[in-house]
Design a protein around this motif. Sequence first.
Motif, PDB file in Angstrom:
ATOM      1  N   HIS A  48       3.156  28.567  59.405  1.00  0.00           N
ATOM      2  CA  HIS A  48       3.123  30.025  59.509  1.00  0.00           C
ATOM      3  C   HIS A  48       3.278  30.548  60.937  1.00  0.00           C
ATOM      4  O   HIS A  48       3.172  31.746  61.166  1.00  0.00           O
ATOM      5  CB  HIS A  48       1.821  30.571  58.935  1.00  0.00           C
ATOM      6  CG  HIS A  48       1.684  30.347  57.471  1.00  0.00           C
ATOM      7  ND1 HIS A  48       2.430  31.037  56.542  1.00  0.00           N
ATOM      8  CD2 HIS A  48       0.907  29.497  56.772  1.00  0.00           C
ATOM      9  CE1 HIS A  48       2.114  30.628  55.336  1.00  0.00           C
ATOM     10  NE2 HIS A  48       1.192  29.687  55.450  1.00  0.00           N
ATOM     11  N   ARG A  68       4.724  34.216  60.297  1.00  0.00           N
ATOM     12  CA  ARG A  68       5.549  34.392  59.096  1.00  0.00           C
ATOM     13  C   ARG A  68       4.717  34.075  57.866  1.00  0.00           C
ATOM     14  O   ARG A  68       3.956  33.107  57.832  1.00  0.00           O
ATOM     15  CB  ARG A  68       6.805  33.540  59.169  1.00  0.00           C
ATOM     16  CG  ARG A  68       6.537  32.069  59.366  1.00  0.00           C
ATOM     17  CD  ARG A  68       7.812  31.313  59.607  1.00  0.00           C
ATOM     18  NE  ARG A  68       7.515  29.883  59.651  1.00  0.00           N
ATOM     19  CZ  ARG A  68       8.407  28.944  59.820  1.00  0.00           C
ATOM     20  NH1 ARG A  68       9.671  29.275  59.972  1.00  0.00           N
ATOM     21  NH2 ARG A  68       8.065  27.683  59.837  1.00  0.00           N
ATOM     22  N   SER A  69       4.882  34.923  56.865  1.00  0.00           N
ATOM     23  CA  SER A  69       4.083  34.762  55.651  1.00  0.00           C
ATOM     24  C   SER A  69       4.599  33.633  54.771  1.00  0.00           C
ATOM     25  O   SER A  69       3.888  33.145  53.905  1.00  0.00           O
ATOM     26  CB  SER A  69       4.049  36.070  54.851  1.00  0.00           C
ATOM     27  OG  SER A  69       5.346  36.418  54.417  1.00  0.00           O
ATOM     28  N   GLY A  70       5.826  33.211  54.979  1.00  0.00           N
ATOM     29  CA  GLY A  70       6.418  32.129  54.197  1.00  0.00           C
ATOM     30  C   GLY A  70       7.827  31.853  54.670  1.00  0.00           C
ATOM     31  O   GLY A  70       8.238  32.286  55.741  1.00  0.00           O
ATOM     32  N   ASP A  75       9.779  37.180  52.304  1.00  0.00           N
ATOM     33  CA  ASP A  75       8.564  37.054  53.102  1.00  0.00           C
ATOM     34  C   ASP A  75       8.722  37.799  54.428  1.00  0.00           C
ATOM     35  O   ASP A  75       9.826  37.961  54.942  1.00  0.00           O
ATOM     36  CB  ASP A  75       8.270  35.572  53.376  1.00  0.00           C
ATOM     37  CG  ASP A  75       7.953  34.802  52.103  1.00  0.00           C
ATOM     38  OD1 ASP A  75       7.465  35.419  51.140  1.00  0.00           O
ATOM     39  OD2 ASP A  75       8.206  33.586  52.076  1.00  0.00           O
ATOM     40  N   TRP A  76       7.615  38.235  54.995  1.00  0.00           N
ATOM     41  CA  TRP A  76       7.685  38.983  56.243  1.00  0.00           C
ATOM     42  C   TRP A  76       7.481  38.067  57.436  1.00  0.00           C
ATOM     43  O   TRP A  76       6.956  36.974  57.328  1.00  0.00           O
ATOM     44  CB  TRP A  76       6.664  40.114  56.267  1.00  0.00           C
ATOM     45  CG  TRP A  76       5.230  39.687  56.164  1.00  0.00           C
ATOM     46  CD1 TRP A  76       4.469  39.655  55.036  1.00  0.00           C
ATOM     47  CD2 TRP A  76       4.379  39.255  57.227  1.00  0.00           C
ATOM     48  NE1 TRP A  76       3.211  39.218  55.335  1.00  0.00           N
ATOM     49  CE2 TRP A  76       3.122  38.966  56.674  1.00  0.00           C
ATOM     50  CE3 TRP A  76       4.549  39.068  58.596  1.00  0.00           C
ATOM     51  CZ2 TRP A  76       2.047  38.509  57.436  1.00  0.00           C
ATOM     52  CZ3 TRP A  76       3.488  38.611  59.359  1.00  0.00           C
ATOM     53  CH2 TRP A  76       2.252  38.346  58.771  1.00  0.00           C
ATOM     54  N   LYS A  77       7.925  38.550  58.602  1.00  0.00           N
ATOM     55  CA  LYS A  77       7.626  37.874  59.857  1.00  0.00           C
ATOM     56  C   LYS A  77       7.481  38.920  60.950  1.00  0.00           C
ATOM     57  O   LYS A  77       8.025  40.026  60.861  1.00  0.00           O
ATOM     58  CB  LYS A  77       8.680  36.839  60.214  1.00  0.00           C
ATOM     59  CG  LYS A  77      10.038  37.368  60.531  1.00  0.00           C
ATOM     60  CD  LYS A  77      10.980  36.212  60.848  1.00  0.00           C
ATOM     61  CE  LYS A  77      12.356  36.739  61.157  1.00  0.00           C
ATOM     62  NZ  LYS A  77      13.262  35.653  61.518  1.00  0.00           N
TER      63      LYS A  77
END
Length: 104
Positions: A48, A68-70, A75-77
């Motif tokens: 992450h 980063r969420s994934g 997914d967001w970063k």
Amino acid sequence: MVEAVADGVRARLENVTVTVWDDMSEFFDGLARDFRGWDGERVWINTHLVVTATFGSGGHVYLDWTLRSGFFPGDWKCTVTTVLEAGEGMTAVAADLREFLRQG
């Protein structure tokens, strides 16, 4: 927990784990040793967290800290950049990080 805060943004992840086995200390020790600079980017990656280091003008190291969420497109970063002096500044951060990871 890891949190990135900058003007107008706050990103937080509850479950980020970095262990001595992730070689984060070695990455920062290498940046501190190369205080005269390097070409291109150096990157440390965890599930992450991504840290990208570039050497810039005036003997400064630019560190991009990306949470980063994934791994997937939805997914967001969030990336926040810090600027450190390549010599003593980088050496101090490397030592602080080594101590922090030893405590965990």
